[in-house]
Design a protein around this motif. Structure first.
Motif, mmCIF file in Angstrom:
data_model
loop_
_atom_site.group_PDB
_atom_site.id
_atom_site.type_symbol
_atom_site.label_atom_id
_atom_site.label_comp_id
_atom_site.label_asym_id
_atom_site.label_seq_id
_atom_site.Cartn_x
_atom_site.Cartn_y
_atom_site.Cartn_z
ATOM 1 N N SER A 99 0.849 -1.189 0.000
ATOM 2 C CA SER A 99 0.000 0.000 0.000
ATOM 3 C C SER A 99 0.884 1.238 0.000
ATOM 4 C CB SER A 99 -0.901 0.022 1.235
ATOM 5 O OG SER A 99 -1.774 -1.080 1.240
ATOM 6 N N CYS A 100 0.396 2.264 -0.661
ATOM 7 C CA CYS A 100 1.070 3.555 -0.703
ATOM 8 C C CYS A 100 0.033 4.596 -0.304
ATOM 9 C CB CYS A 100 1.600 3.825 -2.098
ATOM 10 S SG CYS A 100 2.270 5.486 -2.364
ATOM 11 N N ALA A 101 0.148 5.115 0.907
ATOM 12 C CA ALA A 101 -0.828 6.059 1.431
ATOM 13 C C ALA A 101 -0.233 7.456 1.463
ATOM 14 C CB ALA A 101 -1.260 5.640 2.828
ATOM 15 N N ALA A 102 -1.039 8.426 1.075
ATOM 16 C CA ALA A 102 -0.595 9.816 1.069
ATOM 17 C C ALA A 102 -1.166 10.550 2.266
ATOM 18 C CB ALA A 102 -1.026 10.516 -0.211
ATOM 19 N N SER A 103 -0.370 11.445 2.804
ATOM 20 C CA SER A 103 -0.858 12.328 3.858
ATOM 21 C C SER A 103 -0.405 13.741 3.540
ATOM 22 C CB SER A 103 -0.338 11.891 5.232
ATOM 23 O OG SER A 103 1.065 11.993 5.296
ATOM 24 N N GLY A 104 -1.285 14.686 3.825
ATOM 25 C CA GLY A 104 -0.959 16.078 3.549
ATOM 26 C C GLY A 104 -1.338 16.536 2.157
ATOM 27 N N PHE A 105 -1.743 15.619 1.306
ATOM 28 C CA PHE A 105 -2.194 15.983 -0.027
ATOM 29 C C PHE A 105 -3.066 14.855 -0.561
ATOM 30 C CE2 PHE A 105 0.560 13.383 -2.862
ATOM 31 C CZ PHE A 105 1.449 12.880 -1.926
ATOM 32 N N THR A 106 -3.857 15.185 -1.578
ATOM 33 C CA THR A 106 -4.728 14.181 -2.166
ATOM 34 C C THR A 106 -4.077 13.601 -3.420
ATOM 35 O OG1 THR A 106 -6.893 13.795 -3.155
ATOM 36 C CG2 THR A 106 -5.957 15.991 -3.451
ATOM 37 N N LEU A 107 -4.224 12.281 -3.558
ATOM 38 C CA LEU A 107 -3.630 11.599 -4.703
ATOM 39 C C LEU A 107 -4.433 11.753 -5.983
ATOM 40 C CD1 LEU A 107 -2.303 8.236 -3.210
ATOM 41 C CD2 LEU A 107 -1.023 10.311 -3.786
ATOM 42 N N ASP A 108 -5.597 12.377 -5.894
ATOM 43 C CA ASP A 108 -6.466 12.493 -7.074
ATOM 44 C C ASP A 108 -5.746 13.105 -8.267
ATOM 45 O OD1 ASP A 108 -9.822 12.996 -5.844
ATOM 46 O OD2 ASP A 108 -8.134 11.920 -4.949
ATOM 47 N N TYR A 109 -4.807 14.031 -7.990
ATOM 48 C CA TYR A 109 -4.171 14.760 -9.073
ATOM 49 C C TYR A 109 -2.812 14.184 -9.463
ATOM 50 C CZ TYR A 109 -7.729 18.075 -7.674
ATOM 51 O OH TYR A 109 -8.924 18.654 -7.362
ATOM 52 N N TYR A 110 -2.521 12.998 -8.950
ATOM 53 C CA TYR A 110 -1.195 12.436 -9.150
ATOM 54 C C TYR A 110 -1.251 11.063 -9.804
ATOM 55 C CZ TYR A 110 0.559 16.041 -6.010
ATOM 56 O OH TYR A 110 0.889 17.237 -5.446
ATOM 57 N N ALA A 111 -0.356 10.873 -10.755
ATOM 58 C CA ALA A 111 -0.051 9.519 -11.193
ATOM 59 C C ALA A 111 0.919 8.922 -10.182
ATOM 60 C CB ALA A 111 0.583 9.535 -12.581
ATOM 61 N N ILE A 112 0.852 7.628 -9.982
ATOM 62 C CA ILE A 112 1.665 6.957 -8.974
ATOM 63 C C ILE A 112 2.504 5.862 -9.617
ATOM 64 C CG2 ILE A 112 1.657 5.618 -6.843
ATOM 65 C CD1 ILE A 112 0.699 8.473 -6.501
ATOM 66 N N GLY A 113 3.733 5.800 -9.197
ATOM 67 C CA GLY A 113 4.616 4.741 -9.672
ATOM 68 C C GLY A 113 5.173 3.932 -8.517
ATOM 69 N N TRP A 114 5.371 2.660 -8.762
ATOM 70 C CA TRP A 114 6.090 1.793 -7.834
ATOM 71 C C TRP A 114 7.459 1.487 -8.444
ATOM 72 C CZ3 TRP A 114 4.938 0.461 -2.948
ATOM 73 C CH2 TRP A 114 3.621 0.598 -2.517
ATOM 74 N N PHE A 115 8.477 1.587 -7.606
ATOM 75 C CA PHE A 115 9.843 1.368 -8.037
ATOM 76 C C PHE A 115 10.523 0.382 -7.092
ATOM 77 C CE2 PHE A 115 10.179 4.993 -10.979
ATOM 78 C CZ PHE A 115 9.072 5.738 -10.597
ATOM 79 N N ARG A 116 11.599 -0.204 -7.556
ATOM 80 C CA ARG A 116 12.419 -1.032 -6.662
ATOM 81 C C ARG A 116 13.872 -0.879 -7.081
ATOM 82 N NH1 ARG A 116 10.461 -7.097 -8.660
ATOM 83 N NH2 ARG A 116 11.511 -7.083 -10.710
ATOM 84 N N GLN A 117 14.730 -1.088 -6.110
ATOM 85 C CA GLN A 117 16.163 -0.974 -6.375
ATOM 86 C C GLN A 117 16.907 -1.994 -5.532
ATOM 87 O OE1 GLN A 117 17.900 2.933 -5.841
ATOM 88 N NE2 GLN A 117 19.652 2.395 -7.141
ATOM 89 N N ALA A 118 17.442 -2.975 -6.167
ATOM 90 C CA ALA A 118 18.241 -3.982 -5.489
ATOM 91 C C ALA A 118 19.672 -3.458 -5.341
ATOM 92 C CB ALA A 118 18.226 -5.282 -6.279
ATOM 93 N N PRO A 119 20.400 -3.937 -4.337
ATOM 94 C CA PRO A 119 21.784 -3.497 -4.141
ATOM 95 C C PRO A 119 22.622 -3.702 -5.390
ATOM 96 C CG PRO A 119 21.046 -4.748 -2.244
ATOM 97 C CD PRO A 119 19.971 -4.875 -3.279
ATOM 98 N N GLY A 120 23.321 -2.655 -5.791
ATOM 99 C CA GLY A 120 24.196 -2.755 -6.939
ATOM 100 C C GLY A 120 23.505 -2.650 -8.278
ATOM 101 N N LYS A 121 22.193 -2.428 -8.252
ATOM 102 C CA LYS A 121 21.444 -2.328 -9.506
ATOM 103 C C LYS A 121 20.785 -0.965 -9.617
ATOM 104 C CE LYS A 121 20.418 -7.235 -10.156
ATOM 105 N NZ LYS A 121 19.345 -8.215 -10.460
ATOM 106 N N GLU A 122 20.427 -0.607 -10.834
ATOM 107 C CA GLU A 122 19.727 0.647 -11.046
ATOM 108 C C GLU A 122 18.281 0.532 -10.575
ATOM 109 O OE1 GLU A 122 22.174 2.371 -14.916
ATOM 110 O OE2 GLU A 122 20.014 2.024 -15.016
ATOM 111 N N ARG A 123 17.729 1.668 -10.218
ATOM 112 C CA ARG A 123 16.325 1.691 -9.826
ATOM 113 C C ARG A 123 15.461 1.287 -11.020
ATOM 114 N NH1 ARG A 123 14.794 7.208 -7.581
ATOM 115 N NH2 ARG A 123 14.746 7.778 -9.791
ATOM 116 N N GLU A 124 14.469 0.490 -10.758
ATOM 117 C CA GLU A 124 13.593 -0.034 -11.805
ATOM 118 C C GLU A 124 12.162 0.416 -11.569
ATOM 119 O OE1 GLU A 124 12.222 -4.433 -13.535
ATOM 120 O OE2 GLU A 124 13.078 -4.250 -11.531
#
Length: 124
Positions: free
Chosen positions: A21-46
């Protein structure tokens, strides 16, 4: 204070499932596109997956296509990443990020806010 908070990570056996889950506080997500990313040690963020403001457009990395599903509940100000058939190579920290988008699509660049991440470990 504007922030994104990820939750739902943990230890799961190969083939298992988790829902992040990705929860926002202090602002509404209605106006935002959301991305999920991951980064393993020694690798570029994906960029793993993203969803447009309306939820009408989504995108998945080839490595997770068919296994992960992104969704959003604007009423709860939360975006989810359902992860099924998890593999050991999915082990890493997962981050969500918000892009105050004007496009009807989503992208993995130009993010305005980032969460601190949640650790996913896939191991027997």
């Amino acid at each position: 204070q504007l922030q994104l908070v990820e939750s739902g990570g943990g230890l799961v056996q190969p083939g298992g499932s988790l829902r992040l889950s990705c929860a926002a506080s202090g602002f509404t997500l209605d106006y935002y596109a959301i991305g999920w990313f991951r980064q393993a040690p020694g690798k570029e963020r994906e960029g793993v997956s993203c969803i447009s403001r309306s939820g009408g457009s989504t995108n998945y990395a080839d490595s997770v296509k068919g296994r992960f599903t992104i969704s959003r509940d604007n009423a709860k100000n939360t975006v989810y990443l359902q992860m099924n058939t998890l593999k050991p190579e999915d082990t890493t920290i997962y981050y969500c990020a918000a892009d105050r988008a004007v496009s009807s699509r989503c992208y993995y660049h130009g993010m305005d806010y980032w969460g601190k991440g949640t650790l996913v470990t896939v191991s027997s």
